[in-house]
Write a protein that holds these residues in place. Sequence first.
Motif, PDB file in Angstrom:
ATOM      1  N   LYS A  27       0.829  -1.206   0.000  1.00  0.00           N
ATOM      2  CA  LYS A  27       0.000   0.000   0.000  1.00  0.00           C
ATOM      3  C   LYS A  27       0.863   1.255   0.000  1.00  0.00           C
ATOM      4  O   LYS A  27       0.602   2.203  -0.739  1.00  0.00           O
ATOM      5  N   HIS A  28       1.925   1.264   0.799  1.00  0.00           N
ATOM      6  CA  HIS A  28       2.784   2.445   0.890  1.00  0.00           C
ATOM      7  C   HIS A  28       3.643   2.619  -0.366  1.00  0.00           C
ATOM      8  O   HIS A  28       3.912   3.758  -0.768  1.00  0.00           O
ATOM      9  N   VAL A  29       4.082   1.534  -0.970  1.00  0.00           N
ATOM     10  CA  VAL A  29       4.860   1.643  -2.204  1.00  0.00           C
ATOM     11  C   VAL A  29       3.970   2.181  -3.321  1.00  0.00           C
ATOM     12  O   VAL A  29       4.402   3.011  -4.124  1.00  0.00           O
ATOM     13  N   ASN A  30       2.730   1.727  -3.381  1.00  0.00           N
ATOM     14  CA  ASN A  30       1.800   2.257  -4.382  1.00  0.00           C
ATOM     15  C   ASN A  30       1.495   3.729  -4.153  1.00  0.00           C
ATOM     16  O   ASN A  30       1.141   4.443  -5.092  1.00  0.00           O
ATOM     17  N   ALA A  31       1.623   4.184  -2.910  1.00  0.00           N
ATOM     18  CA  ALA A  31       1.385   5.596  -2.594  1.00  0.00           C
ATOM     19  C   ALA A  31       2.615   6.461  -2.845  1.00  0.00           C
ATOM     20  O   ALA A  31       2.559   7.674  -2.685  1.00  0.00           O
ATOM     21  N   GLY A  32       3.743   5.854  -3.226  1.00  0.00           N
ATOM     22  CA  GLY A  32       4.913   6.641  -3.590  1.00  0.00           C
ATOM     23  C   GLY A  32       6.131   6.461  -2.705  1.00  0.00           C
ATOM     24  O   GLY A  32       7.126   7.156  -2.892  1.00  0.00           O
ATOM     25  N   LEU A  33       6.108   5.558  -1.741  1.00  0.00           N
ATOM     26  CA  LEU A  33       7.278   5.326  -0.893  1.00  0.00           C
ATOM     27  C   LEU A  33       8.362   4.596  -1.685  1.00  0.00           C
ATOM     28  O   LEU A  33       8.064   3.816  -2.588  1.00  0.00           O
ATOM     29  N   ASP A  34       9.607   4.868  -1.356  1.00  0.00           N
ATOM     30  CA  ASP A  34      10.735   4.207  -2.009  1.00  0.00           C
ATOM     31  C   ASP A  34      10.673   2.696  -1.743  1.00  0.00           C
ATOM     32  O   ASP A  34      10.577   2.279  -0.584  1.00  0.00           O
ATOM     33  N   PHE A  40      13.165  -2.637   3.502  1.00  0.00           N
ATOM     34  CA  PHE A  40      13.968  -2.618   4.724  1.00  0.00           C
ATOM     35  C   PHE A  40      13.075  -2.508   5.955  1.00  0.00           C
ATOM     36  O   PHE A  40      13.262  -3.221   6.936  1.00  0.00           O
ATOM     37  N   SER A  41      12.084  -1.623   5.880  1.00  0.00           N
ATOM     38  CA  SER A  41      11.191  -1.471   7.024  1.00  0.00           C
ATOM     39  C   SER A  41      10.331  -2.712   7.224  1.00  0.00           C
ATOM     40  O   SER A  41      10.028  -3.082   8.349  1.00  0.00           O
ATOM     41  N   LEU A  42       9.932  -3.379   6.131  1.00  0.00           N
ATOM     42  CA  LEU A  42       9.187  -4.630   6.235  1.00  0.00           C
ATOM     43  C   LEU A  42      10.017  -5.687   6.962  1.00  0.00           C
ATOM     44  O   LEU A  42       9.534  -6.346   7.886  1.00  0.00           O
ATOM     45  N   ALA A  43      11.270  -5.834   6.556  1.00  0.00           N
ATOM     46  CA  ALA A  43      12.136  -6.840   7.175  1.00  0.00           C
ATOM     47  C   ALA A  43      12.376  -6.528   8.654  1.00  0.00           C
ATOM     48  O   ALA A  43      12.330  -7.431   9.497  1.00  0.00           O
ATOM     49  N   PHE A  44      12.611  -5.267   8.968  1.00  0.00           N
ATOM     50  CA  PHE A  44      12.875  -4.886  10.360  1.00  0.00           C
ATOM     51  C   PHE A  44      11.644  -5.086  11.234  1.00  0.00           C
ATOM     52  O   PHE A  44      11.731  -5.626  12.342  1.00  0.00           O
ATOM     53  N   ALA A  45      10.491  -4.663  10.732  1.00  0.00           N
ATOM     54  CA  ALA A  45       9.257  -4.815  11.508  1.00  0.00           C
ATOM     55  C   ALA A  45       8.912  -6.283  11.698  1.00  0.00           C
ATOM     56  O   ALA A  45       8.488  -6.699  12.776  1.00  0.00           O
ATOM     57  N   TRP A  46       9.095  -7.094  10.650  1.00  0.00           N
ATOM     58  CA  TRP A  46       8.794  -8.515  10.781  1.00  0.00           C
ATOM     59  C   TRP A  46       9.741  -9.178  11.780  1.00  0.00           C
ATOM     60  O   TRP A  46       9.332 -10.031  12.556  1.00  0.00           O
ATOM     61  N   LEU A  47      10.982  -8.751  11.768  1.00  0.00           N
ATOM     62  CA  LEU A  47      11.931  -9.297  12.731  1.00  0.00           C
ATOM     63  C   LEU A  47      11.494  -8.990  14.159  1.00  0.00           C
ATOM     64  O   LEU A  47      11.531  -9.865  15.031  1.00  0.00           O
ATOM     65  N   LEU A  48      11.029  -7.767  14.390  1.00  0.00           N
ATOM     66  CA  LEU A  48      10.626  -7.363  15.744  1.00  0.00           C
ATOM     67  C   LEU A  48       9.332  -8.012  16.216  1.00  0.00           C
ATOM     68  O   LEU A  48       9.240  -8.454  17.357  1.00  0.00           O
TER      69      LEU A  48
END
Length: 65
Positions: A27-34, A40-48
Amino acid sequence: MMLISAKIIGAGWMLCWFVMLLKITIKHVNAGLDPIAAMFSLAFAWLLVGFLPVAIVKFGWGFIS
């Protein structure tokens, strides 16, 4: 029997969080996020929230037994 159900619950927990975080990332990538920052944020959040609770319980269970 208890060990098998614990493995299923742990795998389900990690898979559920991965799918939820992947939907948010898309959703965020479709909204224009890099895309690189989003992965990176997906991997970090999933790790936590997806992996660490399962790892803590697994190592704690091994320590108790």
